[in-house]
Structures are given as structure tokens and as C-alpha cells.
Design an enzyme around this catalytic site. Structure first.
Site, PDB file in Angstrom:
ATOM      1  CB  SER A 184      -0.783   0.353   1.141  1.00 57.78           C
ATOM      2  OG  SER A 184      -1.915   0.839   0.876  1.00 57.78           O
ATOM      3  CG  ASP A 207      -6.303  -4.050  -3.395  1.00 53.64           C
ATOM      4  OD1 ASP A 207      -7.447  -3.699  -2.775  1.00 53.64           O
ATOM      5  OD2 ASP A 207      -5.308  -3.867  -3.140  1.00 53.64           O
ATOM      6  CG  HIS A 267      -5.463  -2.120   0.342  1.00 50.27           C
ATOM      7  ND1 HIS A 267      -4.815  -2.417  -0.732  1.00 50.27           N
ATOM      8  CD2 HIS A 267      -4.996  -1.049   1.404  1.00 50.27           C
ATOM      9  CE1 HIS A 267      -4.210  -1.935  -0.485  1.00 50.27           C
ATOM     10  NE2 HIS A 267      -4.149  -1.142   0.967  1.00 50.27           N
TER      11      HIS A 267
END
Lengths: 381, 381
Positions: A155, A319, A352
Site C-alpha cells: 500500500s 483488492d 486490500h
């Protein structure tokens, strides 16, 4: 307690950087002197070639393994980092730096500005991911470390890895970027913008000058966190986990209270978050992510021409926040630029957050990648 | 102006129902007398067989066509409804009812309770979609209309259509439900829960008793609307439309203000929304949607056994909020129950909002559906 302050002392180590010359920032101003907090695990080898930099995500911090002194929970990547683990602290010297703008000991809105001995608050500058990475490079200089064996993160951590490879290609032998993107998309910006709006609409925000007033925009931050948390999970997983289950009742209450388990789940994560995170840090860091764009002209490959960093790219099929297409775009650009790339989209149900969780296929691939890189680098495997 | 009040008089007609016996509600209480506001277009035929009920979505209202007296903009389905249009007001008598709990003249938190002559405010009960439909059925009774030729709506409007077909199968000759679901999923509930949290966290909420105080939780409602609006659009569309374009500048401002066009776009929709919508209505109506579940035991088909209503189901491939799988589940259940069903997932770039917008393939299919139903019903086509 209604106000967040960083723990004193923060976890790990704190160094004061930018004392000789301040850190230049993309916004045009500079920062210095500034504290940078980090944790380390394992031992630096004699030729300083075994450094693994783990970069954390938006709401992570430097406590990647071990017990967190604030939350009392395990570090955020505990399962990956430790003696005999995939990122083996018997073999590697692991560093994890609280990002610039963070709230766990590094310079940020809730930290004390050493130049004034007062809290930075609303005077803290807005940052970019490149600024965060520039500060990390200064830390390496300070520690006498020239080259990272590997930079790895997911991320926003993945953004830092990509920025490292773009800005310091000679200083990164291998990089692993998970669940990330070459640029923040309008949907990603929009979600952040809504979270920031919730914080800035909270009357306790007080134009960002709330530190020390005894009032902090925690209600706004709770809304921002609930939204972020929902965006980190996949709808199918929520279906299987909660369905339409009611919380502590057999019939809807037909009132203002949350009725459903998923509502209590989000509210719980909102409440827990404000105990460990500063609202202004959330504003500054989400802005940095929104500014992220490795190649504003769209020519991503040209930014990596001549780079020899070995790259690992992982994405996760559920995700929807950082969808696999964004990672595919990165893989294509790296291949065009001639970098060695391993990339894979993993079957994973957690959306995610999958990059943080136990996905055996990822673990196997990543263990093989780090071993192969170590062999190439001449490190014991 | 910081506080929303319904326009006086509201658009269209208002009837006072529940005077003889109050409307029973699923929460256990009842409502009456209560105003219900609606618009009508076209002419009721002699045998009252040409009624098309159009049901509106969460933030819609009864002004489906013509100019809206509050927003001064065209009605929300103007392109579909009018003389010679697909829902041809030369042939059909079109009704659109402001839902119970709404804020455009029907009984809701911002309306005057005729029993007390004061604003309902926090005393307004929590509702279900079934309650909304029960009120609409009372309106039909009041108007002397036994059977709907067709009920049609998208999103929450689709839920009302499905509820009509489940609860009054003999009263609905044909139904069209677009971009909707048989039950609200945890992700859908979660998004609503975050929006409600933003409203309830606004100090101007005042425990729901803000009407008449001169202060209204518009800041919270703006956050809720920004989130809802983002959920109604597809990421790819936002990419093509805004990309990473900056608003009114060539460089990021590195400050608290929105930098990107997508941020200004969301903020604009937030601002505009609070001028026409009551925060407490938003809370009550989103709760009603979250309660929606046609078959809590999972046996959807059994709820429609013996029903002969002709069904049209439309979904849109980029709609991540009400994904096509939810419509497929409905189509399967209807087929199992033996209803005649036409269903199709449309190529459409606009995400959930596609049901409101010009999708030629949908228009062609729906025109054919309404014509075929009219023929079966013996109406002129």
C-alpha cells in the site's frame, strides 16, 4: 483521554536529522532539525549489505514485529519478520522507519519541533512520498548504510518502495511492492478526500491547532477510519463473515444505534484507531498519498531505464482499492525498462488488507524471491 | 440558510392518509394521520388500467419529470417520462410518490405532524421499505386504483418495486427493478453506516431535535453525500473524466484545500445536496434500505411462488455498489418461482448511476418490454 500524543519515549530509536542542513521538501520549504523514529531487528553485517527496509502503510508504524508498546498487540508484520521467519532477523538487519508526518516519534503535526520546543501542529508542512523517502535516505546516511539489500512494503509502503527505486536506483538491490500503484487514482483520492473532510468538519479540529487544547477531532477521525477500513476489505469476505447478522439482538432496534454486526465492526475499528493515531497526521499522510504519481507525463518506463533493481510485485484479486490492474501497469513499465520483475496477482479473500495477512502462495513466492536475491547479493541463505 | 425545510407547498399533490386507521409500521408503532406527496403525469384511463408507478431512489423525490421547483433542474427521469417518451404520458398515467420518511412533502422528520402541529423531528419512527410501499398502496386505494400496470424504479426504487411484487402480487401487472438487490449486503450497510455516523457526529445534529433551532447537521450530511456520490460512480469513469487533474491550479497547493478536480467534484455534490435534503430523512431512509431483505431465510423464490407479474431486471457492469450478481440472484429466484423474467447486465461506464443515465441498449429493451406488457394488458401501444 481525548487527545493523542506520541508515546514518550516512542518505540525503538529516535535520531535527530537535518541539523547541518535541513531536509528539502517538494512543497518548497524545508524541515530541520527533525526527529525520525525507527525500529531495528537483527544485526548489521560487517559489509553493511544485509539491510532490509520495511516501509509501513498509512496507519502503520515502525513496530513491524514484537509487541507494540501502545496497542499491546503484535507488530503489524510480525508473521513475516523474526528469527527463522521469511524476513529472517538471524540473516538480515531489518529497519522500519515511522514515516515523516507520522505520529509515533517521527516529525509530524503531533511531535515537538526541536527548533521551537512547541508542537508542530498546523505549522507542519505538507509532504510527498518522495519527502518521506528522502528522510529515510538521510537516516541511512546517518547509520552509514549505503545500499539496501531490499526495500519492501505494501500500500503506501509499496509507494515508498517504488519511490526508492525511482530516486535511488543504485541504493536498492531488490524491491518488493505489494497492493500498490504508480499513481493515486481519482477514486483513491476521493476516498481520502472524504475522510479528510470528516476530520476538518469536526469542530475539535480547530484549524489544526488542537494539540494541547484538550480537544481533538477524534469523531471526524473515527468516520475517516471507518471508511478506510471498509475500503480495505472485500465485500464477499464481509458477506461470509457478517452476512446480515444483527449485533446483540434478534430484531432490528429501529433506532439510531447500529443494528448490524458490520456496523459494530466498523465502529469498533474507528474507536480503536483514534487511541493510537493523530488526526492531523492522517490528513498530512493521506495528502502525501494523493500527491503520489511516479510519472505525471504517463511515461512510467522511462523513469526506470537503466535501473537494475530486482522487483517483486504482488496484487490481490479482491483488492478493489488498489486493484491488480494498477500493479499490472507497474509490471509492464518495469519490463519495458528492462528490470527483472516477478509479479503475481494472488487469490485472496481479504481485499486490500490481504497484503498484511497470511496468503500461503505469496509467502512461498516471497521466500523464494528473497532467497534468490540473497544468493545474487552473496548473502548467506 | 443552514436548515432544510420542505418547500411549501411541495411539488405536485399532497393527500392526508391514515385518518381513519393509522398505517401499521414494521417497527411496531403506527403512523396517522400522515401526509403523502406525489406527482402525476398523463391521464388515468376509464378502467384505471394504465397506471405506471415510478419509485424513486434514496435521494430522489416525486419530481420525476418536468422542472423541479426547488432545484430548478429537470426531474430525475425526465428523459424517460413525457409525451412520446418511453414511459409515454400520452398513454400512461404516471405516479411518483415521495417516499414515507422523505423530505419533499411526505411524512418525515422535517414534516409537520398533523396530530400535533409540530415538526416530527426525532419522534419520527424508523421505517422499512415495506412501510413505504404500504403507504403507496394506501394512496392507490385513496385514488381508487386497484392495479398498477407497471411499477418501475432503480436502486431503492427497485427495492420498492420488488416489495410491491412480493406484498401485492395481484396489484402489479409488470415490474421493472434496476440496479438493485434482494437484500442489503454488509458492504452496502457499512457505507450507509459511515454516512449516518458523519451526520450523527455533527454537533448540529442535537440528538435529531435540530429542526427549528436554526442549526442543522449539514456538514455531516455533506460528508455522507460525498461518500454516497463516490459510491455511485465507477473508478474507470472518474479516471477518464478527471484523471489526476488539478482544480484551478498547475501545482498542488500543499495545504488543506482540495487539490484535485475529483475532490472539488465531490465537494460540489455535497454542497448542492444539503440545499435540498434533510439530514434526518437521510438517516431514516438509509436505515430502511439497510433493513431491506426480501427473504431473511434465504429462500427468495418461495416468496414469489404463484406470482404472475412480468419482470424486467437490469444491472450495469461497472456498478460496484449494487453489482450485477445481486440482480442475477433475483433473476434466478424469479425463474425458479415461474415468473416471466427479462434480465440483462448492460455495458455502462457510469457505475451505479447508470440506471439514471442514457444507456441506449437499456432504452431499447425497456421500450420493448413496456410495449409487450401493454399489448398483453390490452392497452393501446
Amino acid at each position: 483521554m481525548t487527545e493523542f500524543y506520541p508515546p514518550s519515549p516512542p518505540p525503538g530509536h529516535v535520531v535527530l536529522l537535518g541539523q547541518v542542513s535541513p531536509l528539502p521538501l517538494d512543497c518548497g520549504s524545508s524541515l530541520g532539525p527533525y526527529p525520525l523514529a525507527y525500529s531495528s531487528y537483527g544485526t548489521l553485517n560487517a559489509d553493511r549489505s544485509n539491510v532490509v527496509l520495511i516501509t509501513h502503510a498509512l496507519t502503520g508504524d515502525q513496530v513491524v514485529a514484537g509487541s507494540h508498546p501502545v496497542t499491546k498487540r503484535p507488530g503489524w508484520w510480525e508473521r513475516m519478520v523474526g528469527p527463522g521467519r521469511i524476513i529472517d532477523t538471524d540473516a538480515y538487519f531489518v529497519l522500519c522507519v515511522n514515516v515523516l508526518g507520522g505520529c509515533m516519534g517521527s516529525a509530524g503535526p503531533s511531535a515537538i519541533n526541536p527548533a521551537t520546543n512547541t508542537v508542530w501542529g498546523a505549522d507542519f508542512p505538507f509532504l510527498t512520498i518522495a519527502d518521506m523517502v528522502r528522510a529515510q535516505a538521510e537516516l541511512l546516511d546517518h547509520l552509514g548504510i549505503d545500499t539496501l539489500f531490499m526495500a519492501v512494503g505494501g500500500s503506501m509502503g509499496g509507494m515508498q518502495v517504488l519511490q526508492w527505486v525511482r530516486d535511488y536506483p543504485q541504493r536498492v538491490f531488490a524491491g518488493a511492492a505489494l497492493a500498490t500503484a504508480a499513481r493515486h487514482s481519482p477514486q483513491q483520492i476521493g476516498l481520502h478526500s472524504i475522510g479528510r473532510r470528516a476530520i476538518l468538519s469536526d469542530p475539535d479540529w480547530q484549524e489544526g491547532r488542537y494539540h494541547g487544547t484538550g480537544r481533538s477531532p477524534t469523531k471526524g477521525l473515527e468516520v475517516a477510519r471507518m471508511l478506510a477500513h471498509l475500503s480495505y476489505r472485500a465485500p464477499g469476505e464481509l458477506d461470509r463473515r457478517f452476512g446480515r447478522g444483527l449485533q446483540d439482538r434478534t430484531q432490528p432496534a429501529y433506532g439510531l444505534e447500529p443494528d448490524y454486526q458490520v456496523e459494530s465492526y466498523l465502529a469498533y475499528h474507528g474507536r480503536r484507531f483514534v487511541e493510537r493515531f493523530d488526526p492531523a497526521s492522517y490528513v498530512v499522510i493521506t495528502k502525501a498519498m494523493d500527491y503520489f504519481d511516479l510519472a505525471p507525463d504517463g511515461d512510467l518506463a522511462s523513469r526506470f531505464k537503466g535501473t537494475r533493481t530486482r522487483m517483486f510485485l504482488g496484487s490481490y484479486e479482491t483488492d478493489w482499492l488498489y486493484p491488480p490492474e494498477q500493479t499490472n501497469e507497474l509490471a509492464d513499465a518495469f519490463r519495458t525498462a528492462g528490470l527483472p520483475v516477478f509479479d503475481r496477482c494472488y487469490e485472496a479473500t481479504f481485499g486490500h488488507d490481504s497484503f498484511l495477512l497470511d496468503i500461503p502462495a505469496f509467502d512461498a513466492d516471497f521466500a523464494q524471491f528473497i532467497k534468490a536475491c540473497a544468493q545474487e547479493r552473496g548473502l548467506p541463505v
